[in-house]
Scaffold this motif. Sequence first.
Motif, mmCIF file in Angstrom:
data_model
loop_
_atom_site.group_PDB
_atom_site.id
_atom_site.type_symbol
_atom_site.label_atom_id
_atom_site.label_comp_id
_atom_site.label_asym_id
_atom_site.label_seq_id
_atom_site.Cartn_x
_atom_site.Cartn_y
_atom_site.Cartn_z
ATOM 1 N N GLY A 137 0.756 -0.942 -0.160
ATOM 2 C CA GLY A 137 0.491 0.197 0.421
ATOM 3 C C GLY A 137 0.713 1.366 0.401
ATOM 4 N N ASN A 138 2.309 1.091 0.326
ATOM 5 C CA ASN A 138 3.214 2.076 -0.243
ATOM 6 C C ASN A 138 3.958 2.707 -1.282
ATOM 7 N N ILE A 139 3.636 2.059 -2.108
ATOM 8 C CA ILE A 139 4.104 2.540 -3.270
ATOM 9 C C ILE A 139 3.922 3.530 -4.122
ATOM 10 N N LEU A 140 3.507 4.438 -4.969
ATOM 11 C CA LEU A 140 2.732 5.138 -5.487
ATOM 12 C C LEU A 140 3.001 5.124 -6.742
ATOM 13 N N PHE A 141 3.103 6.148 -7.538
ATOM 14 C CA PHE A 141 3.675 6.332 -9.501
ATOM 15 C C PHE A 141 3.585 7.353 -9.339
ATOM 16 N N ASN A 142 4.477 7.598 -9.911
ATOM 17 C CA ASN A 142 4.404 9.163 -10.413
ATOM 18 C C ASN A 142 5.092 9.537 -12.191
ATOM 19 N N GLY A 143 4.245 8.783 -12.779
ATOM 20 C CA GLY A 143 4.333 8.477 -14.156
ATOM 21 C C GLY A 143 4.675 7.399 -14.207
ATOM 22 N N SER A 144 5.889 7.295 -14.992
ATOM 23 C CA SER A 144 6.742 5.664 -14.397
ATOM 24 C C SER A 144 7.556 5.776 -13.268
#
Length: 261
Positions: free
Chosen positions: A167-174
């Motif tokens: 639950g603690n990996i987001l994505f800013n684009g790639s």
Amino acid sequence: MKEILEIFGISGKREKLPGGQGQSLRVGDFVIKPIEEKNKYSWIGEVFMSVSSQNLAIAKPIRSKNGNFVENGYGVTHYIEGDFFISRIAEKVKACIELNQLLQTVAQPADWKHWSSPWQLANRVAWEEADLPGNTDIQSREIIESIKANYKPVYLTRQLIHSDLAGNILFNGSTPVIIDFSPEFRPEAFAEILLITDSIAWHQEPINSLWTTKHVDSLVSQLALRAIVFRLSVMIFLKPKNHAFLLKEFKNFQPLLNVLK
């Protein structure tokens, strides 16, 4: 709150953030949240002072004007834009592997054994280093023991990992964005398998994703069993006498468990 913001030298519009047990607040380009374990959080801050990556964006703790990572029970990290996806598991695993590589030389702190959040106690149960609470509901205890009956020895080097990546990996684009670092000293492969098992249980990831790593199937199965015991044991440490509380989480992992047994 105003005094704490001043100590950290931050200001801006305040916005409550999802996740983080509902206690995280965005203030301008920063995130402030209550810290229960000061020593652990301060140690994390020190670790990430010397960690950098061109491929990962990591939300690192910052020091206050006093040079501390925690002031009056609060800590602050940089805010990094990012969106959560229930998919993109291959990219998440790749990010996990890179993070492991960045952390592989970090030494275990001297007071590690004294850190005792429900999550760390549960992790020790999963790795047979500790027992469940003495007042654990008997049905809950039986579930844990039935899973552990399938254990076989695992001999792998341990290192610092993030033990709550799903639950603690987001994505800013790639670009993967790593937030809310949760430290454990376990095999690097465990971080990958824990990420996948959590994603299967909570984010509808297909079960066959578990078999797509570089690790042999027998090791994957053993690490997945420990990952499940870890998550179920957390429920017990939070509410040891409430079997229904554990059972709700057990149902999330049961389809995967049926494949592993």
